[in-house]
Design a protein around this motif. Structure first.
Motif, PDB file in Angstrom:
ATOM      1  N   UNK A   1       0.811  -1.206   0.000  1.00 16.04           N
ATOM      2  CA  UNK A   1       0.000   0.000   0.000  1.00 16.04           C
ATOM      3  C   UNK A   1       0.855   1.271   0.000  1.00 16.04           C
TER       4      UNK A   1
ATOM      5  N   UNK B   1       1.964   6.064   1.736  1.00 15.42           N
ATOM      6  CA  UNK B   1       0.532   5.786   1.695  1.00 15.42           C
ATOM      7  C   UNK B   1      -0.191   6.617   0.649  1.00 15.42           C
ATOM      8  N   UNK B   2      -1.494   6.761   0.857  1.00 15.48           N
ATOM      9  CA  UNK B   2      -2.330   7.512  -0.088  1.00 15.48           C
ATOM     10  C   UNK B   2      -3.305   8.388   0.673  1.00 15.48           C
ATOM     11  N   UNK B   3      -3.071   9.683   0.648  1.00 21.04           N
ATOM     12  CA  UNK B   3      -4.006  10.621   1.266  1.00 21.04           C
ATOM     13  C   UNK B   3      -4.556  11.499   0.157  1.00 21.04           C
ATOM     14  N   UNK B   4      -5.454  10.907  -0.611  1.00 17.18           N
ATOM     15  CA  UNK B   4      -6.025  11.575  -1.784  1.00 17.18           C
ATOM     16  C   UNK B   4      -7.513  11.264  -1.833  1.00 17.18           C
ATOM     17  N   UNK B   5      -8.263  12.059  -2.609  1.00 19.06           N
ATOM     18  CA  UNK B   5      -9.672  11.750  -2.792  1.00 19.06           C
ATOM     19  C   UNK B   5      -9.867  10.344  -3.385  1.00 19.06           C
ATOM     20  N   UNK B   6     -10.938   9.693  -2.949  1.00 15.24           N
ATOM     21  CA  UNK B   6     -11.276   8.363  -3.469  1.00 15.24           C
ATOM     22  C   UNK B   6     -11.323   8.364  -5.001  1.00 15.24           C
ATOM     23  N   UNK B   7     -11.713   9.485  -5.600  1.00 12.71           N
ATOM     24  CA  UNK B   7     -11.823   9.551  -7.063  1.00 12.71           C
ATOM     25  C   UNK B   7     -10.508   9.223  -7.759  1.00 12.71           C
ATOM     26  N   UNK B   8      -9.384   9.396  -7.073  1.00 14.67           N
ATOM     27  CA  UNK B   8      -8.086   9.113  -7.703  1.00 14.67           C
ATOM     28  C   UNK B   8      -7.581   7.699  -7.443  1.00 14.67           C
ATOM     29  N   UNK B   9      -8.239   6.985  -6.552  1.00 14.80           N
ATOM     30  CA  UNK B   9      -7.707   5.674  -6.171  1.00 14.80           C
ATOM     31  C   UNK B   9      -7.660   4.704  -7.353  1.00 14.80           C
ATOM     32  N   UNK B  10      -8.704   4.713  -8.165  1.00 20.82           N
ATOM     33  CA  UNK B  10      -8.720   3.791  -9.303  1.00 20.82           C
ATOM     34  C   UNK B  10      -7.554   4.077 -10.245  1.00 20.82           C
TER      35      UNK B  10
ATOM     36  N   UNK C   1      -7.959  14.773 -11.262  1.00 15.00           N
ATOM     37  CA  UNK C   1      -9.193  14.165 -10.759  1.00 15.00           C
ATOM     38  C   UNK C   1     -10.331  14.380 -11.766  1.00 15.00           C
TER      39      UNK C   1
ATOM     40  N   UNK D   1      -8.975  12.137 -15.457  1.00 11.10           N
ATOM     41  CA  UNK D   1      -8.112  10.986 -15.188  1.00 11.10           C
ATOM     42  C   UNK D   1      -8.212   9.884 -16.255  1.00 11.10           C
TER      43      UNK D   1
END
Lengths: 405, 259
Positions: free
Chosen positions: A6, A14-23, A179, A182
């Motif tokens: 992860x 880690x990842x501290x970003x909006x869920x919209x960028x996770x994909x 975002x 993407x």
């Protein structure tokens, strides 16, 4: 092997970003892992680096400088001789090639002084990608020549007018673009920071610096160096230099941060030595912040180091005690800048002058610790042409009223 | 008061809940409090108080400018908690919406404690995903706070299921791929996203945000979502027309849902 799945380096990353960028980050991670295991991709990346960017860069035995300092052998890793004049070309070629592989046609990038923007525009021109560069409005005015370079290379430069109108706000604006777009856009991040997989991916694209330097040092001197040094802003050239040496316990790793006017003045860009733990631009690391967690503006004579956070792997190497991080002031860096010009006929980037200044400062202690003449490698991450306006003003080289453009 | 109160009340009236956002400290702490109170009097069922942050990557120009102004005016995290305290007795649940670093800097447990003490219902975290939220999951349990994570049109079914499982109060569905800001037409991706979320959410309400600016749009979104979240349009109304404009827009949005 760090990071974990992860993207954590111990407590960092880690990842501290909006869920919209996770994909998109998952997609990028999957493509990057597959690409790095695919000889077709790695072969093409190596070919581009060799035939287009001019690597491996030289490891130069700086005998004049060494003689001037005395009782030391200083080797300079000449990343300044790469196409576009800095180590950054390695990262942009890697990411641009990966963008093609992902089937995306557009890259966006952030830039402070313009170096990463120019490198991104170069890679985009070379690989036929649309390129949009976000640059703080303040920086577009300070660096008009680099804006012109990016435009010549076919990129669109968008001045950012929000926040402090500098690098960190350009990153915010690039993230907002990403975002929104993407599906067809890759964010070509310029340093080994940001959300996973960027810190690991950027490191892997630039780690050739250390791999080459290690082999070149062995061939030249028959031994590993006693120390390697690099400047640390976001930290890409430093992680690129350090990574191959991390398992070599006898090799000391020095990261020199931009101390600006001095840590004690509060006007600096030294995230590790003068900052605290927090989250910025997608990952946990060290950063400059006030007591409410609002980002504090960084200050450095070197635009390339003028960033209020640092890549998470450096935070980890610091906490582990594997690498030593120290601040170097503007004045120390400019002294080293002048010294290298005069002794070797090499005008370094002011960023790289921080690495040299810090190493020169540490050589007496290192010599005492080792009990013999040290061999050290300093990463000359970039060339100084871009810094001549700053240097000219600093050293008083311009006649009053003369226009420099 | 948990946010479920607001959704149950709206559901009983056969409509979607109206969720209104304003940043604390805009245009000043006192005027921000007055604005939130006006919004409540004009019909919002649930309030989101934004915590102004130096690097708001999820926000479009309207909220960026408002929060920049709030920060320039010297707003502090404690002023945001004070704002919550000042409006939490007005009969509707109050949430804070905040980027993660200010919370982490305050201390996650301390923030949860002080938010609960101020009468706040919970926290919306636009840049904290459940994967990184261990400390917040524990603190929100300890102080019985609602925790609202975001889902987006790009989220996989697996991520929607995982995110929903960690939400309490409602799920925040970002209707468009992009930053906050009013748009002329609502997103065509939103109904699809809401039905995907509902399949995973069970009885948990689903709120839809990003882009709504009129009663007509609110009615459109309210037809398929449990909550209609409005931010930038309210901030614009307050910025351009003060409390009268804020009241007028809030009433328009609310009547869109009641009609």
């Amino acid at each position: 092997m760090l990071p974990d799945d992860r993207g954590h380096f111990g407590p960092y990353g880690g990842r501290f970003v909006p869920e919209a960028l996770i994909a998109a980050l998952d997609e990028l991670d999957a493509h990057y892992r597959k690409a790095m295991a695919d000889p077709e991709f790695t072969g093409e990346f190596e070919r581009m680096l060799r035939e287009y960017a001019g690597t491996p860069s030289l490891l130069y035995d700086a005998t004049h400088l060494s003689a001037h300092v005395g009782d030391v052998r200083i080797l300079l890793k000449r990343e300044d001789l790469n196409h576009t004049g800095a180590h950054k070309v390695r990262n942009v070629l890697g990411q641009a090639l990966l963008t093609k592989r992902m089937g995306k046609g557009r890259v966006i990038a952030e830039t402070g002084a313009g170096q990463h923007g120019v490198a991104s525009a170069t890679a985009a021109a070379y690989l036929d990608l649309e390129c949009v560069v976000y640059m703080g409005e303040v920086d577009t005015k300070r660096q008009a020549l680099n804006v012109a370079r990016m435009k010549m290379l076919g990129a669109t430069v968008i001045p950012v007018t929000t926040g402090s109108r500098t690098l960190k706000d350009a990153i915010n604006e690039a993230l907002r673009d990403w975002v929104t777009n993407v599906d067809d856009t890759h964010y070509l991040l310029g340093t080994a920071a940001g959300p996973h997989p960027f810190p690991a991916m950027v490191r892997d694209f630039v780690r050739g610096i250390g791999v080459e330097a290690r082999a070149q040092c062995l061939a030249l001197t028959g031994a590993l160096p006693d120390a390697v040094a690099a400047c640390v802003g976001g930290g890409s050239n430093a992680i690129g230099m350090f990574h191959a040496f991390v398992p070599d316990e006898s090799v000391r790793l020095y990261g020199f941060e931009a101390g600006g006017d001095g840590i004690e003045t509060g006007r600096h860009a030294a995230s590790i030595t003068g900052g605290s733990h927090g989250v910025l631009h997608g990952s946990r690391s060290y950063l400059l912040q006030d007591e409410d967690g609002q980002t504090i503006e960084s200050h450095s004579i070197s635009a390339g180091l003028d960033y209020p956070s640092v890549g998470p792997e450096h935070a980890w190497l610091h906490d582990q005690g594997r690498a030593r991080y120290q601040p170097v002031t503007d004045a120390e860096a400019m002294d080293a800048f002048a010294l290298l010009c005069r002794t070797e006929g090499i005008i370094p980037a002011i960023e790289s002058a921080h690495a040299l200044a810090g190493m020169l400062r540490e050589i007496p202690a290192l010599r005492a610790e080792l009990g013999h003449e040290p061999t050290v490698i300093v990463n000359l991450s970039g060339r100084g042409d871009k810094d001549m306006h700053t240097a000219g003003e600093y050293f008083g080289l311009f006649d009053s009223g003369e226009v420099i453009g | 008061m948990t946010v479920s109160v607001a959704f149950e009340k709206a559901r009983a009236e056969g409509r979607a809940a109206l969720v209104g956002y304003l940043p604390a400290g805009f245009p000043s702490v006192a005027e921000g409090i007055a604005a939130v109170k006006a919004m409540i009097e004009s019909g919002v069922d649930l309030v989101e108080i934004g915590l102004p942050y130096s690097d708001p990557v999820m926000d479009g120009p309207v909220i960026q400018r408002a929060t920049e102004q709030a920060l320039a005016g010297g707003v502090r995290t404690r002023d945001v908690l004070h704002t919550v305290e000042a409006v939490s007795g007005a009969g509707v649940p109050v949430l804070i919406m905040s980027y993660w670093n200010p919370i982490e800097k305050y201390g996650v447990d301390a923030f949860a404690r002080d938010l609960a003490a101020a009468g706040g219902s919970g926290l919306i975290t636009p840049d904290l995903i459940p994967d990184e939220a261990e400390e917040w999951l524990a603190a929100s349990d300890a102080y019985q706070l609602d925790r609202i994570f975001l889902v987006s049109p790009s989220s996989t079914d697996e991520r929607i299921a995982m995110t929903v499982a960690h939400c309490r109060g409602f799920v925040y569905a970002t209707a468009v791929m992009g930053v906050t800001g009013a748009r002329d037409s609502t997103s065509s991706a939103a109904p699809t996203l809401v039905s995907r979320v509902k399949a995973a959410a069970g009885n948990l309400p689903v709120g839809v945000g990003l882009g709504v600016r009129s009663g007509a749009q609110a009615a459109e979104v309210g037809a398929y979502a449990d909550g209609v979240i409005v931010g930038s349009a309210l901030v614009s109304a307050l910025a351009d027309g003060g409390l009268p404009a804020l009241r007028t827009l809030t009433q328009d949005l609310r009547s869109g849902l009641t009609a």
